[in-house]
Design an enzyme around this catalytic site. Structure first.
Site, PDB file in Angstrom:
ATOM      1  N   ASP A   1     -12.707  -2.581  12.013  1.00  0.00           N
ATOM      2  CA  ASP A   1     -11.410  -1.926  12.177  1.00  0.00           C
ATOM      3  C   ASP A   1     -11.336  -1.412  13.609  1.00  0.00           C
ATOM      4  O   ASP A   1     -12.184  -0.617  14.019  1.00  0.00           O
ATOM      5  CB  ASP A   1     -11.267  -0.741  11.212  1.00  0.00           C
ATOM      6  CG  ASP A   1     -11.237  -1.184   9.746  1.00  0.00           C
ATOM      7  OD1 ASP A   1     -10.903  -2.357   9.485  1.00  0.00           O
ATOM      8  OD2 ASP A   1     -11.554  -0.359   8.875  1.00  0.00           O
TER       9      ASP A   1
ATOM     10  N   ASP B   1      -6.887  -5.135  -2.925  1.00  0.00           N
ATOM     11  CA  ASP B   1      -7.585  -3.855  -3.030  1.00  0.00           C
ATOM     12  C   ASP B   1      -7.812  -3.562  -4.503  1.00  0.00           C
ATOM     13  O   ASP B   1      -6.868  -3.591  -5.297  1.00  0.00           O
ATOM     14  CB  ASP B   1      -6.747  -2.721  -2.421  1.00  0.00           C
ATOM     15  CG  ASP B   1      -6.722  -2.804  -0.900  1.00  0.00           C
ATOM     16  OD1 ASP B   1      -7.382  -3.705  -0.344  1.00  0.00           O
ATOM     17  OD2 ASP B   1      -6.040  -1.973  -0.273  1.00  0.00           O
TER      18      ASP B   1
END
Lengths: 252, 210
Positions: free
Chosen positions: A130, A11
């Site tokens: 997701d 990230d």
């Protein structure tokens, strides 16, 4: 026969790695390029950068990160996060990324998948999904905006549509398993693998090295992605691969 | 320092391959200048995209002749991915197209009930001795392709990989060589293969300079 892939995910916010990484052998633990290079040396098969910058400046910084990474590492890498136009894709691919990950923008505008695939080739387009189990439906629902927003869309329908539109690969994150360290979501991954003919990268839930073999053998995943366990050195990529070799799974 | 021309014909990203060449101690000249190509110590023909488009562009810019002239000079030439496929006589991507004709054979689409493109890490199996393989052991390299080459001359086939059939991975005839996979994206083995190529272009046997 293709080897199963182990993929660390980084990230990145405003050009820096997020999540407290503490590697003694890095000069700058917050530098995504250094961390990427370390994972390359440790045997990662691919890398995923998720840009979570909120600002225009942060996104501009990411291009520089991509350019430097491409000059340093010797494995393919994907960049995702906030990409909503094919011109964004072009900038990132030209800077040296191999693949583009799209998530929310693809749900809001599925044509982005076909436009990207036509312009750059399906192999460049990774659709990130997701998903969370919806007990009322008895199946999984797609979430967007970093898992904050339910879409009312069935995950198995969405992945089939994404494939038809030209997605080259799926990055499937189970929101139910994510963060649990109890293992990948085998039921979800199996259902998705059986629904599409493109490779599936399983994500969310890895906590032990045995979890990778499970998701490859029992759920048909082509790759396993993890962040925390690698960042915090709970296990190394080499240890995961040794375990897979012992289990008879083909790895690099 | 050996200078390597990375032939730029408007397709694909040349950043990774030129950086890899630099890391291995050579100068990388990303160029579409014919004189610059011809004066280089070695040349790399990269490639992403479609066979027909690439050949059309090479012809329009005269770089097809430059590549053939470079090959005729005896200096080492390496085609990567589509660049390897272009070395052959003919490709069938979106209809039949003539290739550079530096190696006899054709390029055909994968056909069968399996995933296309062939994408990911697959294991090289060495078939012939070659300076490209010197000091190396079989291992995995990174492939992304939907078409594969069928060399007409078995002796040109240096390494294959298995993807539902033996698939051409490394080819070579004298100074003309090609790799179907991306050596610049194939970890240590990929870099070693690239280093062996650069050695043919006079690069010292130096290690990876990163």
């Amino acid at each position: 026969m293709l080897a199963k892939r182990i993929i660390p995910c980084l990230d990145v916010k405003d050009g820096r790695v997020v999540k407290g990484v503490n590697f003694v052998n890095l000069r700058d633990a917050g530098d995504p390029v250094e961390l990427a290079s370390l994972y390359d040396r440790e045997g990662a098969d691919e890398l995923v950068f998720l840009d979570i910058s909120a600002s225009v400046e942060g996104r501009a910084t990411m291009i520089e990160v991509v350019r430097r990474t491409a000059g340093e590492i010797t494995i393919p890498f994907t960049v995702g996060g906030g990409i909503s136009q094919t011109d964004d894709m072009k900038r990132i691919l030209r800077a040296g990324a191999d693949k583009i990950g799209i998530n929310t923008a693809a749900v809001l505008n599925p044509q982005l998948i076909s436009d990207g695939a036509r312009r750059f080739g399906s192999q460049c387009i990774v659709v990130a999904v997701d998903a969370r189990f919806n007990p009322e439906w008895g199946e999984w629902e797609v979430y967007t905006h970093g898992g904050r927003k339910p879409t009312g869309q069935r995950a198995l329908e969405w992945v089939r549509r994404a494939e038809q539109l030209g997605a080259g690969e799926l990055l499937l994150t189970s929101m139910d398993a994510d963060g649990t360290k109890d293992g990948f979501d085998l039921a979800l991954t199996r259902a998705v693998s059986q629904s599409v003919g493109i490779p599936v990268i399983a994500s969310g839930g890895a906590g032990r090295k045995e979890h990778f073999g499970e998701v490859f053998r029992e759920a048909g995943a082509d790759a396993g992605l993890a962040a925390t366990i690698f960042h915090y050195k709970e296990m190394t990529i080499a240890e995961v691969k040794d375990e897979l070799r012992r289990e008879g799974v083909a790895v690099r | 320092m050996s200078a390597i021309a990375v032939i730029d014909y408007g397709l694909g990203n040349l950043h990774s391959v030129s950086k890899a060449v630099e890391r291995l101690g050579c100068e990388a000249l990303v160029t579409s200048d014919l004189a610059e190509i011809l004066s280089a110590d070695g040349a790399i023909l990269p490639g992403v995209g479609a066979f027909g488009d690439a050949m059309a562009f090479l012809r329009e810019t005269g770089m097809d002749e430059a590549t053939r002239a470079f090959a005729a000079s005896g200096k080492p030439l390496l085609g990567i991915c589509l660049g390897m496929q272009l070395l052959f006589d003919e490709g069938e991507e979106h209809g039949p197209h003539q290739g550079l004709g530096l190696l006899p054979g054709r390029v055909v689409r994968f056909r069968g009930e399996y995933k296309i493109p062939h994408m990911g890490w697959n294991r090289l199996q060495f078939r012939q001795e070659s300076p490209l393989l010197e000091g190396l052991e079989e291992g995995h390299v990174y492939f992304v392709h939907s078409y594969h080459a069928l060399p007409a001359e078995p002796l040109d086939l240096i390494a294959v990989t298995d993807y539902h059939q033996p698939v051409t991975a490394i080819v070579g005839r004298g100074n003309v060589t090609g790799m179907q996979f991306h050596p610049e994206k194939s970890g240590e083995l990929g870099m070693s293969l690239l280093r062996n190529f650069l050695r043919l272009a006079g690069a010292p046997a130096a290690s990876d300079n990163r």
